[in-house]
Design an enzyme around this catalytic site. Structure first.
Site: not given
Ligand code: MRU
Length: 354
Positions: A66, A68, A99, A200, A241
């Site tokens: 996970r 981005a 996703r 997270q 993202d």
């Molecule tokens: O649902 P996730 O864990 O994939 O969400 C991740 C985020 O929101 C991060 O802040 C974003 O992807 C930037 S990662 C460098």
């Protein structure tokens, strides 16, 4: 408009991420995609091998991988596996459907689709996308380190979710400046929002920073306002993202609220992201697709029921922070401030590789 030009790559001292998040094992024809299973952190560091398109799709959907940029890199390798089973356009469409919000997923998949014909070429390109992400993280880190030096010496910085090494192929985006500043001897405390519902912040960001010897403190999301009132943090920095053409930025649910709080307390609010996170096809954040997650992530998180049976839920995974609340966007190409449409266009088109 202010840009601080990115440092040339040979001046950048490399910092290794704590664990490999995404790896390709073997050759293009028979190899597999190895992912760090982030659903098991912080208790267990174990890896999952994907050999089919469905396994890659499922791993992205379940957040085994996970963040981005990491999703983009995984999907680039995933295309090699998916194309063993289906035609390229179908493979791209299938992986992209895992996703919807992080644009890096379709960015990487579309690149593989357009630029590679056979498995060998796909592997070379996926490796290039992987290495490029690592370099972009380093550049963001060098650009963001100065902000930490300015705002956080012997103080604190607040972050949300995990935009760290675990979310990229390198040292993260929001965390990149922390790793670089720490390696230069700056001392500061990172306040990690727990980040409901999937945690997270506490499971991943706190884990990787602690492993790197950076002082990290966990707080629940609802404590962020009080933290800002306390004066303990000099800046907020988060990942993204997808960033629209006017600078509106989608990131983990709760980011928007944090930006409002930061503005209320005159604390600078930074977004850190590589160029692969910009989506110039969308004029503003209103067009960014927001993933909705299953309600049981709220009501039965981590194995314990915390709401009555049969209760309804509303669970968007991301929200959009309007450009006007973002002090600056820290990218691999430079720092953009103020954040607006002209600035985003100038910044992104100044890179001839794009
Ligand atoms: O649902 P996730 O864990 O994939 O969400 C991740 C985020 O929101 C991060 O802040 C974003 O992807 C930037 S990662 C460098």
């Amino acid at each position: 408009m202010r840009y601080f030009p990115v440092m040339t790559e040979n001046k950048i001292q490399k910092i290794d991420p704590p664990v490999p998040v995404v790896q390709w094992v073997g050759d293009a024809d028979t190899g597999c995609l190895r992912l760090l299973d982030q659903t098991l952190l912080p208790l267990e560091t174990s890896f999952m091998d994907c050999r089919t398109a469905e396994q890659v799709h499922d791993a992205i959907k379940r957040l085994v991988v996970r963040g981005a940029p990491a999703i983009g890199v995984a999907a680039a390798y995933g295309m090699i596996l998916a194309c063993r089973e289906m035609e390229k356009p179908r493979a791209a469409e299938y992986l992209e459907s895992a996703r919807p919000t992080a644009v890096n997923l379709s960015w990487a998949v579309r690149r593989v689709m357009a630029e590679a014909e056979n498995p060998g070429q796909m592997l070379d390109l996926a490796r290039e996308i992987h290495a490029q992400d690592e370099r972009m993280c380093m550049s963001i880190g060098h650009n963001a380190a100065g902000l930490l030096e300015k705002h956080c010496e012997n103080g604190g910085v607040l972050t949300h979710c995990n935009a760290g090494a675990l979310a990229t192929a390198g040292i993260g985006t929001a965390t990149a400046g922390m790793y670089v500043a720490h390696s230069r001897g700056l001392r500061f405390t990172v306040y990690c929002d727990e980040t409901r519902p999937l945690l997270q912040g506490s499971r991943l960001t706190a884990w990787e920073l602690q492993k790197a010897g950076i002082e990290a403190v966990v707080l629940t999301d609802s404590m962020a306002g009080a933290l800002l009132v306390s004066g303990r943090v000099g800046m907020v920095i988060v990942g993204a993202d997808r960033i629209a053409a006017n600078g509106d930025a989608a990131n983990k649910i709760g980011t928007y609220g944090l930006a409002v709080l930061a503005s209320r307390h005159d604390v600078p609010f930074y977004v850190a992201a590589p160029q692969s996170t910009f989506d110039l096809s969308l004029s503003d954040g209103g067009g960014i697709p927001i993933e909705m997650r299953e309600g049981d992530e709220i009501t039965r998180g981590f194995g314990r029921q915390t709401a009555p049976d049969g209760i309804g839920t509303w669970s968007p995974a991301f929200d959009v922070t309007p450009a006007e609340l973002i002090t600056a966007i820290v990218t691999d190409l430079g720092i953009l401030s103020p954040v607006n449409e002209q600035g985003v266009r100038d910044l992104i088109t100044c890179d001839p590789r794009r």
